[in-house]
Design an enzyme around this catalytic site. Structure first.
Site, PDB file in Angstrom:
ATOM      1  N   SER A  95      23.284 -33.615  71.715  1.00  0.00           N
ATOM      2  CA  SER A  95      22.865 -32.383  71.047  1.00  0.00           C
ATOM      3  C   SER A  95      21.674 -31.803  71.798  1.00  0.00           C
ATOM      4  O   SER A  95      20.547 -32.281  71.661  1.00  0.00           O
ATOM      5  CB  SER A  95      22.481 -32.659  69.584  1.00  0.00           C
ATOM      6  OG  SER A  95      23.617 -33.032  68.843  1.00  0.00           O
ATOM      7  N   LYS A 170      27.073 -26.168  68.175  1.00  0.00           N
ATOM      8  CA  LYS A 170      26.364 -27.297  67.559  1.00  0.00           C
ATOM      9  C   LYS A 170      25.007 -26.867  67.017  1.00  0.00           C
ATOM     10  O   LYS A 170      24.577 -27.329  65.952  1.00  0.00           O
ATOM     11  CB  LYS A 170      26.198 -28.427  68.581  1.00  0.00           C
ATOM     12  CG  LYS A 170      25.514 -29.686  68.030  1.00  0.00           C
ATOM     13  CD  LYS A 170      26.314 -30.296  66.885  1.00  0.00           C
ATOM     14  CE  LYS A 170      25.574 -31.451  66.238  1.00  0.00           C
ATOM     15  NZ  LYS A 170      25.593 -32.681  67.024  1.00  0.00           N
ATOM     16  N   LYS A 238      14.574 -32.318  65.636  1.00  0.00           N
ATOM     17  CA  LYS A 238      14.712 -31.957  67.052  1.00  0.00           C
ATOM     18  C   LYS A 238      15.736 -30.849  67.240  1.00  0.00           C
ATOM     19  O   LYS A 238      15.505 -29.881  67.974  1.00  0.00           O
ATOM     20  CB  LYS A 238      15.095 -33.199  67.855  1.00  0.00           C
ATOM     21  CG  LYS A 238      15.349 -32.964  69.342  1.00  0.00           C
ATOM     22  CD  LYS A 238      16.814 -32.721  69.685  1.00  0.00           C
ATOM     23  CE  LYS A 238      17.694 -33.905  69.359  1.00  0.00           C
ATOM     24  NZ  LYS A 238      19.115 -33.666  69.757  1.00  0.00           N
TER      25      LYS A 238
END
Length: 296
Positions: A95, A170, A238
């Site tokens: 990611s 994503k 994050k």
């Protein structure tokens, strides 16, 4: 076909295991070798560095925690990018932000490597059951070459477009997950503050259009207070930070996301860093959480 796999954390170890179950031999690397031990044997070998691994494989998967980790593995002192054979496929399932994926694609092209960004949606149990969703940014021909491998690890593949489009999707999905979980926690805080029981709120809210469907899967964690990790809170923070970076790069305003990511940061400081991201509920409840959960 020999496959390389770098990054054997919560998700990566399960993905690599599923590749092995389908008979694919693996060469693996992880900074902590002990995490690789279950994969070693007749169909699994450990490499001392990403560079040495790269010399042995036809396809390379990376599943790492953040952009810096990916860049170090690819371009660091013992990085793999300079050691892969020309026309090898590098599939990054990490990611990361879209601009980073595009940067890695450009670096890959310089080495005659085909780069594919293919982040996943799904928690640890979903990964174990090979039910991940892959969001793929790639040339269609490259996607078709790896489709059988992806279907060993997941049950849905969405070709979102060219390079960076998988990580773009994503970013959008994790933004919704992070803000949705935090909004639900805040709503529960208000409801219980007004005297509604936790059970009443859960029973009334779950399954309605007001609550994202994924929240139902977090009910047991919240009611038990056991936030065994499926997707760590620190990585949700994050990803929301990376969404904020992507918004800055594209001139998009994300005021709700920017506030929410700081709430997750405060939760990390409060000791929830390695818990499941649904622990944002416990952080929202604060010192009164146990008392309010005990209401009939």
């Amino acid at each position: 076909m020999k496959i390389g796999f770098i990054g054997l954390g919560i998700m990566g170890c399960r993905m690599a295991t599923n590749l092995q179950k389908h008979g694919y031999p693996l060469v693996v690397f992880n900074r902590t070798r002990t995490k690789a031990e279950p994969l070693l044997g007749p169909c699994g070998a450990f490499s001392d560095s990403p560079a040495k691994l790269a010399q042995q494989v036809d396809v390379l998967f990376t599943m790492l925690a953040h952009p810096d980790a990916v860049e170090e593995a690819a371009l660091g002192e013992n990085g793999f990018l300079g050691s892969l054979k020309p026309n090898t496929l590098w599939v990054d399932c990490s990611s990361v932000n879209p601009s980073f994926s595009k940067k890695m694609a450009a670096e890959s092209a310089r080495h005659e490597i085909h780069f594919i960004d293919a982040p996943v949606t799904g928690s640890a149990p979903v990964a174990a059951e090979a039910r991940l969703i892959f969001w793929v940014g790639a040339d269609r021909a490259d996607l078709e070459k790896i489709r059988p491998l992806l279907l060993c690890m997941g049950n849905k593949i969405v070709h979102t477009g060219g390079c960076g489009m998988g990580t773009s999707m994503k970013m959008v999905i994790n933004l919704l997950l992070g803000t949705g979980m935090a909004a639900f926690a805040e709503a529960m805080e208000l409801g219980q503050g007004l005297g509604l029981s936790q059970k009443m709120l859960f029973d009334s809210l779950l399954g309605t259009p007001a609550v994202a469907p994924f929240v139902a899967s977090k009910r047991e964690k919240i009611e038990s207070g056991n936030y065994e990790v499926e997707f760590p809170l620190r990585w949700m923070q994050k990803d929301m930070q990376l969404a904020s970076v992507s918004a800055y790069e594209t001139g998009v305003a994300l005021p709700i996301t920017n506030v929410t990511k700081e709430v997750y940061r405060l939760a990390m400081r409060g000791g929830h860093e390695t818990a499941d991201f649904s622990a944002i509920y416990e952080f929202a409840m604060g010192d009164n959480g146990k008392e309010k959960k005990a209401q009939p």
